[in-house]
Scaffold this motif. Structure first.
Motif, PDB file in Angstrom:
ATOM      1  N   ASN A 201     -38.488   5.282   5.065  1.00 21.06           N
ATOM      2  CA  ASN A 201     -37.872   4.044   5.544  1.00 21.06           C
ATOM      3  C   ASN A 201     -37.844   2.975   4.456  1.00 21.06           C
ATOM      4  OD1 ASN A 201     -37.135   4.839   8.116  1.00 21.06           O
ATOM      5  ND2 ASN A 201     -39.109   4.294   8.984  1.00 21.06           N
ATOM      6  N   ILE A 202     -38.910   2.875   3.687  1.00 23.93           N
ATOM      7  CA  ILE A 202     -38.971   1.902   2.588  1.00 23.93           C
ATOM      8  C   ILE A 202     -37.893   2.239   1.562  1.00 23.93           C
ATOM      9  CG2 ILE A 202     -40.350   1.100   0.623  1.00 23.93           C
ATOM     10  CD1 ILE A 202     -42.848   1.526   2.440  1.00 23.93           C
ATOM     11  N   MET A 203     -37.779   3.531   1.223  1.00 23.58           N
ATOM     12  CA  MET A 203     -36.791   3.945   0.224  1.00 23.58           C
ATOM     13  C   MET A 203     -35.377   3.614   0.671  1.00 23.58           C
ATOM     14  SD  MET A 203     -38.119   7.524  -1.426  1.00 23.58           S
ATOM     15  CE  MET A 203     -36.508   8.140  -1.149  1.00 23.58           C
TER      16      MET A 203
ATOM     17  N   TYR B  39     -40.450   9.294 -14.710  1.00 24.57           N
ATOM     18  CA  TYR B  39     -39.917   9.550 -16.051  1.00 24.57           C
ATOM     19  C   TYR B  39     -40.997   9.297 -17.115  1.00 24.57           C
ATOM     20  CZ  TYR B  39     -37.450   8.810 -20.418  1.00 24.57           C
ATOM     21  OH  TYR B  39     -37.073   8.858 -21.732  1.00 24.57           O
ATOM     22  N   TYR B  40     -41.691   8.168 -16.986  1.00 26.31           N
ATOM     23  CA  TYR B  40     -42.739   7.818 -17.938  1.00 26.31           C
ATOM     24  C   TYR B  40     -43.823   8.900 -17.975  1.00 26.31           C
ATOM     25  CZ  TYR B  40     -46.954   5.576 -19.686  1.00 26.31           C
ATOM     26  OH  TYR B  40     -48.106   5.314 -20.362  1.00 26.31           O
ATOM     27  N   ARG B  41     -44.218   9.382 -16.817  1.00 26.13           N
ATOM     28  CA  ARG B  41     -45.277  10.397 -16.758  1.00 26.13           C
ATOM     29  C   ARG B  41     -44.815  11.724 -17.357  1.00 26.13           C
ATOM     30  NH1 ARG B  41     -47.453   8.989 -10.678  1.00 26.13           N
ATOM     31  NH2 ARG B  41     -48.156   6.890 -11.183  1.00 26.13           N
TER      32      ARG B  41
ATOM     33  N   PHE C 119     -37.091  -0.177  -5.183  1.00 22.98           N
ATOM     34  CA  PHE C 119     -38.295   0.618  -4.929  1.00 22.98           C
ATOM     35  C   PHE C 119     -38.081   2.038  -5.450  1.00 22.98           C
ATOM     36  CE2 PHE C 119     -40.733   3.539  -2.282  1.00 22.98           C
ATOM     37  CZ  PHE C 119     -42.002   2.998  -2.327  1.00 22.98           C
ATOM     38  N   VAL C 120     -36.933   2.614  -5.118  1.00 27.67           N
ATOM     39  CA  VAL C 120     -36.608   3.971  -5.563  1.00 27.67           C
ATOM     40  C   VAL C 120     -36.561   4.029  -7.086  1.00 27.67           C
ATOM     41  CG1 VAL C 120     -34.868   5.804  -5.508  1.00 27.67           C
ATOM     42  CG2 VAL C 120     -35.320   4.454  -3.460  1.00 27.67           C
ATOM     43  N   LEU C 121     -35.931   3.050  -7.699  1.00 27.34           N
ATOM     44  CA  LEU C 121     -35.826   3.029  -9.155  1.00 27.34           C
ATOM     45  C   LEU C 121     -37.194   2.917  -9.813  1.00 27.34           C
ATOM     46  CD1 LEU C 121     -32.653   0.801  -9.630  1.00 27.34           C
ATOM     47  CD2 LEU C 121     -32.868   3.277  -9.994  1.00 27.34           C
ATOM     48  N   LYS C 122     -38.096   2.156  -9.229  1.00 28.91           N
ATOM     49  CA  LYS C 122     -39.449   2.012  -9.778  1.00 28.91           C
ATOM     50  C   LYS C 122     -40.206   3.348  -9.690  1.00 28.91           C
ATOM     51  CE  LYS C 122     -42.827  -0.375 -11.511  1.00 28.91           C
ATOM     52  NZ  LYS C 122     -42.818  -0.633 -12.936  1.00 28.91           N
TER      53      LYS C 122
ATOM     54  N   PRO D 164     -46.362  -4.434  -8.110  1.00 23.26           N
ATOM     55  CA  PRO D 164     -45.022  -4.278  -8.691  1.00 23.26           C
ATOM     56  C   PRO D 164     -44.063  -3.427  -7.860  1.00 23.26           C
ATOM     57  CG  PRO D 164     -46.666  -4.114 -10.410  1.00 23.26           C
ATOM     58  CD  PRO D 164     -47.419  -4.174  -9.097  1.00 23.26           C
ATOM     59  N   LEU D 165     -44.565  -2.386  -7.251  1.00 22.24           N
ATOM     60  CA  LEU D 165     -43.726  -1.504  -6.453  1.00 22.24           C
ATOM     61  C   LEU D 165     -43.080  -2.228  -5.267  1.00 22.24           C
ATOM     62  CD1 LEU D 165     -42.999   1.498  -6.621  1.00 22.24           C
ATOM     63  CD2 LEU D 165     -44.962   1.981  -5.175  1.00 22.24           C
ATOM     64  N   PHE D 166     -43.728  -3.272  -4.780  1.00 17.12           N
ATOM     65  CA  PHE D 166     -43.231  -4.007  -3.616  1.00 17.12           C
ATOM     66  C   PHE D 166     -42.651  -5.373  -3.971  1.00 17.12           C
ATOM     67  CE2 PHE D 166     -46.527  -1.249  -1.702  1.00 17.12           C
ATOM     68  CZ  PHE D 166     -45.708  -0.540  -0.840  1.00 17.12           C
ATOM     69  N   SER D 167     -42.592  -5.711  -5.230  1.00 16.33           N
ATOM     70  CA  SER D 167     -42.174  -7.054  -5.633  1.00 16.33           C
ATOM     71  C   SER D 167     -40.697  -7.333  -5.353  1.00 16.33           C
ATOM     72  CB  SER D 167     -42.472  -7.275  -7.121  1.00 16.33           C
ATOM     73  OG  SER D 167     -41.718  -6.373  -7.908  1.00 16.33           O
ATOM     74  N   TYR D 168     -39.935  -6.293  -5.069  1.00 20.20           N
ATOM     75  CA  TYR D 168     -38.495  -6.449  -4.844  1.00 20.20           C
ATOM     76  C   TYR D 168     -38.143  -6.778  -3.390  1.00 20.20           C
ATOM     77  CZ  TYR D 168     -38.809  -3.824  -9.169  1.00 20.20           C
ATOM     78  OH  TYR D 168     -39.150  -3.392 -10.418  1.00 20.20           O
ATOM     79  N   PHE D 169     -39.137  -6.727  -2.520  1.00 19.69           N
ATOM     80  CA  PHE D 169     -38.878  -6.919  -1.098  1.00 19.69           C
ATOM     81  C   PHE D 169     -38.997  -8.382  -0.689  1.00 19.69           C
ATOM     82  CE2 PHE D 169     -40.137  -2.499  -1.401  1.00 19.69           C
ATOM     83  CZ  PHE D 169     -39.239  -1.865  -0.552  1.00 19.69           C
TER      84      PHE D 169
END
Length: 134
Positions: A107-109, A124-126, A115-118, A5-10
């Motif tokens: 670099n990913i951010m 926040y959830y934690r 990615f940043v929002l995820k 999920p963390l990389f699904s936006y790329f």
């Protein structure tokens, strides 16, 4: 990577570039991933298996804070502040962990706001979960 999920936006092109900076570590049950006091210069994503985040109480007992499963991650905020870990991480089963170093994480951010929002959403959830325990 696209299934995480963390990389699904790329895009596929971005994922190919990201893949170059990732390291996949194979761990056995009980192997340490990092320890309290270690420099927080990497992010860890569970690819297979489980890992625990824990700390030792003053009486020597281990307090388990989190159990992470496939696609969960740790280190996203620590890496931004060049922190040291205040807890320990270890594989609770045989596991594969994706490791991202600070340079590649930044670099990913910079390349993908989702990615940043995820990462922020998970933080926040934690925090909310921790507050509910108080």
């Amino acid at each position: 990577l696209k299934k995480i999920p963390l990389f699904s936006y790329f895009s596929d092109e971005e994922l190919n570039e990201i893949r170059k900076g990732l390291k996949l570590e194979t761990l056995k049950r009980g192997d340490a991933i990092f320890s309290s006091g270690d420099s927080a210069d990497r992010m860890f994503i569970v690819y297979e298996g489980f890992m625990k985040i824990s700390m030792y109480l003053s009486d020597g007992r281990e307090q388990i804070l989190y159990i992470y499963k496939k696609d969960d991650f740790v280190g996203g905020f620590n890496i931004l502040y060049q922190d040291k870990y205040v807890y320990n991480a270890a594989a609770t089963t045989n596991a594969k962990i994706i490791v991202i170093n600070k340079y590649d994480f930044e670099n990913i951010m910079l390349k993908n706001k989702d990615f940043v929002l995820k990462v922020l959403e998970e933080a926040y959830y934690r925090i909310r979960k921790s507050e509910e325990l108080i």
